[in-house]
Motif scaffolding. Sequence first.
Motif, PDB file in Angstrom:
ATOM      1  N   ASP A 114       0.804  -1.260   0.024  1.00 41.63           N
ATOM      2  CA  ASP A 114      -0.046  -0.005  -0.033  1.00 41.63           C
ATOM      3  C   ASP A 114       0.790   1.339   0.185  1.00 41.63           C
ATOM      4  OD1 ASP A 114      -2.181  -1.626   0.165  1.00 41.63           O
ATOM      5  OD2 ASP A 114      -2.604  -1.492   2.231  1.00 41.63           O
ATOM      6  N   THR A 115       2.194   1.227   0.677  1.00 44.01           N
ATOM      7  CA  THR A 115       2.870   2.312   0.894  1.00 44.01           C
ATOM      8  C   THR A 115       3.474   2.675  -0.657  1.00 44.01           C
ATOM      9  OG1 THR A 115       3.104   2.090   3.076  1.00 44.01           O
ATOM     10  CG2 THR A 115       4.856   3.515   1.997  1.00 44.01           C
ATOM     11  N   ILE A 116       3.937   1.608  -1.185  1.00 41.67           N
ATOM     12  CA  ILE A 116       4.368   1.787  -2.541  1.00 41.67           C
ATOM     13  C   ILE A 116       3.429   2.189  -3.731  1.00 41.67           C
ATOM     14  CG2 ILE A 116       5.500   0.660  -4.575  1.00 41.67           C
ATOM     15  CD1 ILE A 116       7.417   1.102  -1.924  1.00 41.67           C
ATOM     16  N   ARG A 117       2.209   1.735  -3.584  1.00 41.88           N
ATOM     17  CA  ARG A 117       1.205   2.174  -4.365  1.00 41.88           C
ATOM     18  C   ARG A 117       0.811   3.640  -4.165  1.00 41.88           C
ATOM     19  NH1 ARG A 117      -4.074  -1.168  -3.775  1.00 41.88           N
ATOM     20  NH2 ARG A 117      -4.711   0.205  -5.313  1.00 41.88           N
ATOM     21  N   ALA A 118       0.938   4.269  -2.987  1.00 36.71           N
ATOM     22  CA  ALA A 118       0.602   5.438  -2.536  1.00 36.71           C
ATOM     23  C   ALA A 118       1.531   6.200  -3.012  1.00 36.71           C
ATOM     24  CB  ALA A 118       0.362   5.554  -1.028  1.00 36.71           C
ATOM     25  N   SER A 119       3.088   5.872  -3.033  1.00 39.78           N
ATOM     26  CA  SER A 119       4.213   6.543  -3.240  1.00 39.78           C
ATOM     27  C   SER A 119       4.048   6.914  -4.771  1.00 39.78           C
ATOM     28  CB  SER A 119       5.481   5.946  -2.915  1.00 39.78           C
ATOM     29  OG  SER A 119       5.495   5.804  -1.529  1.00 39.78           O
ATOM     30  N   LEU A 143       8.160   8.033   1.991  1.00 37.25           N
ATOM     31  CA  LEU A 143       8.784   8.701   0.466  1.00 37.25           C
ATOM     32  C   LEU A 143       9.826   9.652   0.798  1.00 37.25           C
ATOM     33  CD1 LEU A 143       8.330   8.591  -2.539  1.00 37.25           C
ATOM     34  CD2 LEU A 143       6.827  10.318  -2.331  1.00 37.25           C
ATOM     35  N   ALA A 144       9.701  10.455   1.831  1.00 32.38           N
ATOM     36  CA  ALA A 144      10.836  11.604   1.790  1.00 32.38           C
ATOM     37  C   ALA A 144      12.049  10.805   2.228  1.00 32.38           C
ATOM     38  CB  ALA A 144      10.447  12.464   2.924  1.00 32.38           C
ATOM     39  N   GLN A 145      11.926   9.811   3.174  1.00 35.26           N
ATOM     40  CA  GLN A 145      13.173   9.134   3.524  1.00 35.26           C
ATOM     41  C   GLN A 145      13.827   8.382   2.289  1.00 35.26           C
ATOM     42  OE1 GLN A 145      11.732   6.424   6.528  1.00 35.26           O
ATOM     43  NE2 GLN A 145      11.997   7.878   8.122  1.00 35.26           N
ATOM     44  N   THR A 146      13.065   7.839   1.296  1.00 38.25           N
ATOM     45  CA  THR A 146      13.601   7.137   0.219  1.00 38.25           C
ATOM     46  C   THR A 146      14.288   8.045  -0.697  1.00 38.25           C
ATOM     47  OG1 THR A 146      11.696   5.550   0.247  1.00 38.25           O
ATOM     48  CG2 THR A 146      12.820   5.759  -1.811  1.00 38.25           C
ATOM     49  N   VAL A 147      13.601   9.175  -1.026  1.00 36.67           N
ATOM     50  CA  VAL A 147      14.165  10.322  -1.908  1.00 36.67           C
ATOM     51  C   VAL A 147      15.545  10.757  -1.154  1.00 36.67           C
ATOM     52  CG1 VAL A 147      13.992  12.645  -2.691  1.00 36.67           C
ATOM     53  CG2 VAL A 147      11.839  11.040  -2.782  1.00 36.67           C
ATOM     54  N   ASP A 148      15.385  10.906   0.075  1.00 44.08           N
ATOM     55  CA  ASP A 148      16.535  11.514   0.919  1.00 44.08           C
ATOM     56  C   ASP A 148      17.996  10.296   0.502  1.00 44.08           C
ATOM     57  OD1 ASP A 148      18.366  13.351   2.613  1.00 44.08           O
ATOM     58  OD2 ASP A 148      18.447  11.285   3.858  1.00 44.08           O
ATOM     59  N   ALA A 149      17.631   9.088   0.704  1.00 42.55           N
ATOM     60  CA  ALA A 149      18.425   8.233   0.507  1.00 42.55           C
ATOM     61  C   ALA A 149      19.267   7.955  -0.714  1.00 42.55           C
ATOM     62  CB  ALA A 149      17.996   6.539   1.298  1.00 42.55           C
ATOM     63  N   VAL A 205      17.474   1.461  -2.123  1.00 43.06           N
ATOM     64  CA  VAL A 205      16.891   1.111  -0.752  1.00 43.06           C
ATOM     65  C   VAL A 205      15.679   0.369  -1.076  1.00 43.06           C
ATOM     66  CG1 VAL A 205      18.269   2.762   0.391  1.00 43.06           C
ATOM     67  CG2 VAL A 205      16.159   3.391  -0.777  1.00 43.06           C
ATOM     68  N   LEU A 206      14.824   0.786  -1.798  1.00 41.09           N
ATOM     69  CA  LEU A 206      13.404   0.157  -1.965  1.00 41.09           C
ATOM     70  C   LEU A 206      13.683  -1.229  -2.360  1.00 41.09           C
ATOM     71  CD1 LEU A 206      11.324   2.884  -3.738  1.00 41.09           C
ATOM     72  CD2 LEU A 206      11.243   2.232  -1.283  1.00 41.09           C
ATOM     73  N   GLY A 207      14.390  -1.796  -3.286  1.00 35.79           N
ATOM     74  CA  GLY A 207      14.731  -3.027  -3.625  1.00 35.79           C
ATOM     75  C   GLY A 207      15.321  -3.899  -2.369  1.00 35.79           C
ATOM     76  N   ASP A 208      16.143  -3.266  -1.734  1.00 34.80           N
ATOM     77  CA  ASP A 208      16.935  -3.893  -0.549  1.00 34.80           C
ATOM     78  C   ASP A 208      15.758  -4.217   0.536  1.00 34.80           C
ATOM     79  OD1 ASP A 208      18.857  -4.741   0.961  1.00 34.80           O
ATOM     80  OD2 ASP A 208      19.283  -2.731   1.944  1.00 34.80           O
ATOM     81  N   LEU A 220      13.294   4.702 -11.571  1.00 34.75           N
ATOM     82  CA  LEU A 220      13.389   5.256 -12.628  1.00 34.75           C
ATOM     83  C   LEU A 220      13.156   6.651 -12.757  1.00 34.75           C
ATOM     84  CD1 LEU A 220      14.285   2.394 -13.787  1.00 34.75           C
ATOM     85  CD2 LEU A 220      13.127   3.098 -15.948  1.00 34.75           C
ATOM     86  N   GLY A 221      11.886   6.976 -12.188  1.00 35.00           N
ATOM     87  CA  GLY A 221      11.319   8.410 -12.123  1.00 35.00           C
ATOM     88  C   GLY A 221      12.294   9.294 -11.168  1.00 35.00           C
ATOM     89  N   LEU A 222      12.572   8.891  -9.947  1.00 29.83           N
ATOM     90  CA  LEU A 222      13.456   9.640  -9.133  1.00 29.83           C
ATOM     91  C   LEU A 222      14.805   9.947  -9.589  1.00 29.83           C
ATOM     92  CD1 LEU A 222      12.202   8.337  -5.595  1.00 29.83           C
ATOM     93  CD2 LEU A 222      11.476  10.456  -6.598  1.00 29.83           C
ATOM     94  N   ARG A 223      15.338   9.090 -10.530  1.00 29.58           N
ATOM     95  CA  ARG A 223      16.640   9.142 -11.082  1.00 29.58           C
ATOM     96  C   ARG A 223      16.513  10.005 -12.354  1.00 29.58           C
ATOM     97  NH1 ARG A 223      16.824   4.669  -7.864  1.00 29.58           N
ATOM     98  NH2 ARG A 223      18.712   4.240  -6.957  1.00 29.58           N
TER      99      ARG A 223
END
Length: 326
Positions: free
Chosen positions: A35-40, A77-83, A91-94, A176-179
């Motif tokens: 659900d968090t990934i879908r919302a992101s 999502l903010a922690q993901t972008v920062d990492a 980090v998401l795949g990990d 891909l989108g964030l990169r």
Amino acid sequence: MTKEFFSYSETRQLFQTLEEITRRSNVSRAQAFEDTIRASVAALAAETMEPEYFEAIKAHTKGEIGKRGVDLMPVFLAQTVDAMSRTDNDVLGDLFQGCISYGEHSLYLTPPSVAQLMAKMTIDETEDGDNRDTSISDPCCGSGIPLIEAGKLRPKAELVGQDIDARCARLAAINLGLRQKYGWIICGNTLTSEVQFVYRIGSFFHKGPQGRRRGVIREVPPEQCPVLPELQHHTKQSLLDTLDEESFPNSVPEQNVPQIIEIPDWVLRLEQCHALQEQSEEQQNSPIHRSEENRAEGDLKTDTAKPQKPSPENDDEPPKTQQALF
């Protein structure tokens, strides 16, 4: 329960946030992650995927505002972008592999070092890297790391990823989108051409109720994806080439097979009798058999040499049993 394992230290922070979402919403960790990934993904779509967003957060809106599970999804999502901005690590795949999938159905993501090696082996670095007509496809893209490594060698290439797992497809879209990459992410079966959804990856602007927004992920109908027919045709052609008659010849080359002669039953019985006779002779000539015969002869000689005690009865007198008869 299987213990979590992560390759990056930044993933631990995401894991703690995910665990708190799980606790607040009283759902499983797998559901909280999905659900968090879908919302992101919907949050990166510039308000073009609002129904998808509200469907994703439905199970996380209970409770007091500020203490709900949905309140931590923007933090995730903010922690993901920062990492990603600091380390460029997946980090998401990990997180997905370390605490969600645990390698289920042999689902292991390609390590970045291996993905980098694969990109260098398959892409000619001497060619013009600024060619915008270049298209790089990965039929089992996972979280998209092989495509990202290939995109480093071809910065302006269009990256096309496909995966049958919806979670992996969404992870690849976010990566891909964030990169700031351009391309397509297709969720579907590469072999059967069944498609669940298609994402267009790339920067765009959308004017919605809240004003003009910038996004990097858009969901488009599969029939509007221009690369999908080409991918399906290429996959079909590859399968036909694999099943070519040259690979699987219809006729088997002739071989020199020796002629088989049937032996009569009486010959087999004769051979069996002959084998039994030879076995019997071998047993008689064996040292063990001879020692037993010598032992028997020695016992016989000993019994003969022993003096016979005289019978108390007269030899001429018949035995008592005979006397009873007469």
